[in-house]
Design an enzyme around this catalytic site. Structure first.
Site, PDB file in Angstrom:
ATOM      1  N   GLN A  11      -8.625  14.868  10.882  1.00  0.00           N
ATOM      2  CA  GLN A  11     -10.075  15.052  10.864  1.00  0.00           C
ATOM      3  C   GLN A  11     -10.783  14.180  11.906  1.00  0.00           C
ATOM      4  OE1 GLN A  11     -11.992  15.838   6.893  1.00  0.00           O
ATOM      5  NE2 GLN A  11     -10.209  14.700   6.171  1.00  0.00           N
ATOM      6  N   ASP A  36       5.428   9.873  17.615  1.00  0.00           N
ATOM      7  CA  ASP A  36       5.737  10.152  16.215  1.00  0.00           C
ATOM      8  C   ASP A  36       5.815   8.817  15.482  1.00  0.00           C
ATOM      9  OD1 ASP A  36       6.661  10.930  13.764  1.00  0.00           O
ATOM     10  OD2 ASP A  36       8.452  11.951  14.492  1.00  0.00           O
ATOM     11  N   LEU A  37       4.823   8.548  14.640  1.00  0.00           N
ATOM     12  CA  LEU A  37       4.795   7.260  13.951  1.00  0.00           C
ATOM     13  C   LEU A  37       5.971   7.082  13.005  1.00  0.00           C
ATOM     14  CD1 LEU A  37       1.009   6.690  13.115  1.00  0.00           C
ATOM     15  CD2 LEU A  37       2.315   5.991  15.128  1.00  0.00           C
ATOM     16  N   TYR A  61       0.054   8.424   7.513  1.00  0.00           N
ATOM     17  CA  TYR A  61       0.611   9.140   6.360  1.00  0.00           C
ATOM     18  C   TYR A  61      -0.461   9.086   5.287  1.00  0.00           C
ATOM     19  CZ  TYR A  61       3.859  10.256   2.521  1.00  0.00           C
ATOM     20  OH  TYR A  61       4.487  10.829   1.442  1.00  0.00           O
ATOM     21  N   THR A  62      -1.019  10.246   4.917  1.00  0.00           N
ATOM     22  CA  THR A  62      -2.175  10.254   4.023  1.00  0.00           C
ATOM     23  C   THR A  62      -1.926  10.981   2.701  1.00  0.00           C
ATOM     24  OG1 THR A  62      -3.031  12.225   5.135  1.00  0.00           O
ATOM     25  CG2 THR A  62      -3.806  10.075   5.941  1.00  0.00           C
ATOM     26  N   THR A 101      -8.532   2.064   5.115  1.00  0.00           N
ATOM     27  CA  THR A 101      -9.006   2.786   3.934  1.00  0.00           C
ATOM     28  C   THR A 101      -9.509   1.877   2.826  1.00  0.00           C
ATOM     29  OG1 THR A 101      -8.230   4.266   2.147  1.00  0.00           O
ATOM     30  CG2 THR A 101      -6.608   2.793   3.106  1.00  0.00           C
ATOM     31  N   ASP A 102     -10.340   2.449   1.964  1.00  0.00           N
ATOM     32  CA  ASP A 102     -10.782   1.759   0.759  1.00  0.00           C
ATOM     33  C   ASP A 102      -9.643   1.482  -0.214  1.00  0.00           C
ATOM     34  OD1 ASP A 102     -11.001   4.756   0.567  1.00  0.00           O
ATOM     35  OD2 ASP A 102     -11.237   4.281  -1.552  1.00  0.00           O
ATOM     36  N   TYR A 125       0.387   4.093  -1.105  1.00  0.00           N
ATOM     37  CA  TYR A 125      -0.427   4.416   0.075  1.00  0.00           C
ATOM     38  C   TYR A 125      -1.307   3.230   0.455  1.00  0.00           C
ATOM     39  CZ  TYR A 125      -4.319   6.312   2.766  1.00  0.00           C
ATOM     40  OH  TYR A 125      -5.291   6.508   3.717  1.00  0.00           O
ATOM     41  N   LYS A 129      -1.132   0.940   3.904  1.00  0.00           N
ATOM     42  CA  LYS A 129      -2.263   0.807   4.834  1.00  0.00           C
ATOM     43  C   LYS A 129      -2.649  -0.662   5.015  1.00  0.00           C
ATOM     44  CE  LYS A 129      -4.444   3.534   6.637  1.00  0.00           C
ATOM     45  NZ  LYS A 129      -4.306   4.037   8.035  1.00  0.00           N
TER      46      LYS A 129
END
Length: 292
Positions: A11, A36-37, A61-62, A101-102, A125, A129
């Site tokens: 996004q 490529d991570l 990676y989400t 991220t939160d 996750y 992060k």
């Protein structure tokens, strides 16, 4: 100004590519197979080949729930891979802007989180992060870590598009009402990144690197967000449905979600003179685009 951004279809990447065209900024998206991570050895060479003035670390990676079953992959992408991106920027002598991220917080705070609040991720996750933030910071001092939340856009898969899709087939949609946050348009994130990048490019002696929160202005819960999406859709001639409030316990997920994802973006506004629009305004713009 030339920005190299990791990923091709996310996004924020899609929003940056669009915003860069309007702003006259050269945005180069680098993704698989060149970068490529999950294979961090590909990262440094791919970024160096783009010859960027600034690197934007947006790929991640989400899959929040899937990460509970794939912790090694989540950490390889979000921690090791993110660190390699920041190392590449450091080797090139350019700043890196990294998206986080939160989910690095557990959601137990009573108010909006500020950057100095203690982190305590409650999911794989979130932990991956947070490890990525630490790897980025360790790679070099010239970094901006931007924590955001509840991201949506006209691109990819997100809550706005899911609500519109469900409303086309259902009269009522059940949505969680006891999780609070700041809906954040990826279009606004892209605008903020370009604004920050221009500041870094213009001011080689910029001295306020570090961690910032970057989220939409105003707060709501998921059901309130859904109602505004569907109200906007109805007014615009799109699908609509009733929203039924449920609790988190009524919708169990493998990964724990923060009950409070609210982020204070005051530090970013002070450093860069940029504030996101009210979340309702940004939501309306995205809904209209999706329906058009």
């Amino acid at each position: 100004m030339r920005l190299a951004v990791t990923g091709r279809d996310g996004q924020v990447v899609s929003s940056l590519l669009e915003a860069g065209q309007f702003a006259g900024v050269d945005v180069i998206a680098i993704g698989r197979p060149q970068l490529d991570l999950a294979n961090p050895d590909t990262v440094i060479e791919a970024i160096a080949a783009a010859r960027p003035d600034i690197v934007v670390s947006a790929a991640a990676y989400t899959a929040v729930d899937q990460a509970e079953d794939e912790p090694d992959l989540a950490f390889r992408v979000n921690a090791v891979g993110a660190g390699k991106v920041a190392q590449a920027a450091a080797r090139l002598g350019v700043p890196v802007i990294h998206l986080s991220t939160d989910y690095v917080f557990d959601g137990s705070a009573s108010g909006a989180y500020v950057e100095t609040d203690a982190t305590a991720p409650a999911s794989v996750y979130g932990a991956s992060k947070l490890a990525g933030e630490q790897a980025v910071a360790a790679a070099g001092p010239r970094h901006l870590i931007l924590r955001t939340a509840w991201v949506y856009s006209p691109f990819g898969k997100n809550f706005v598009k899911t609500m519109l899709r469900l409303a086309a087939d259902r009269d009522e949609i059940s949505v969680v009402a006891d999780q609070w946050g700041n809906p954040t348009s990826a279009l606004d994130i892209a605008d903020a990144i370009l604004h920050a990048a221009a500041t870094l490019h213009r001011n080689k002696d910029f001295g306020a690197f570090g961690t910032y929160h970057l989220a939409g202005t105003g707060e709501t819960n998921w059901s309130g967000f859904a109602r505004h999406i569907l109200d906007t859709s109805r007014v615009s001639g799109g699908p609509s449905a009733r929203v039924h409030d449920i609790m988190t316990t009524d919708y169990p997920t493998k990964a724990r979600r923060p009950a409070n994802s609210r982020l204070s973006s005051a530090k970013f506004a002070s450093a860069f003179g940029w504030t996101a629009p009210d979340w309702r305004q940004s939501t309306e713009a995205v809904v209209r685009r999706v329906l058009s």
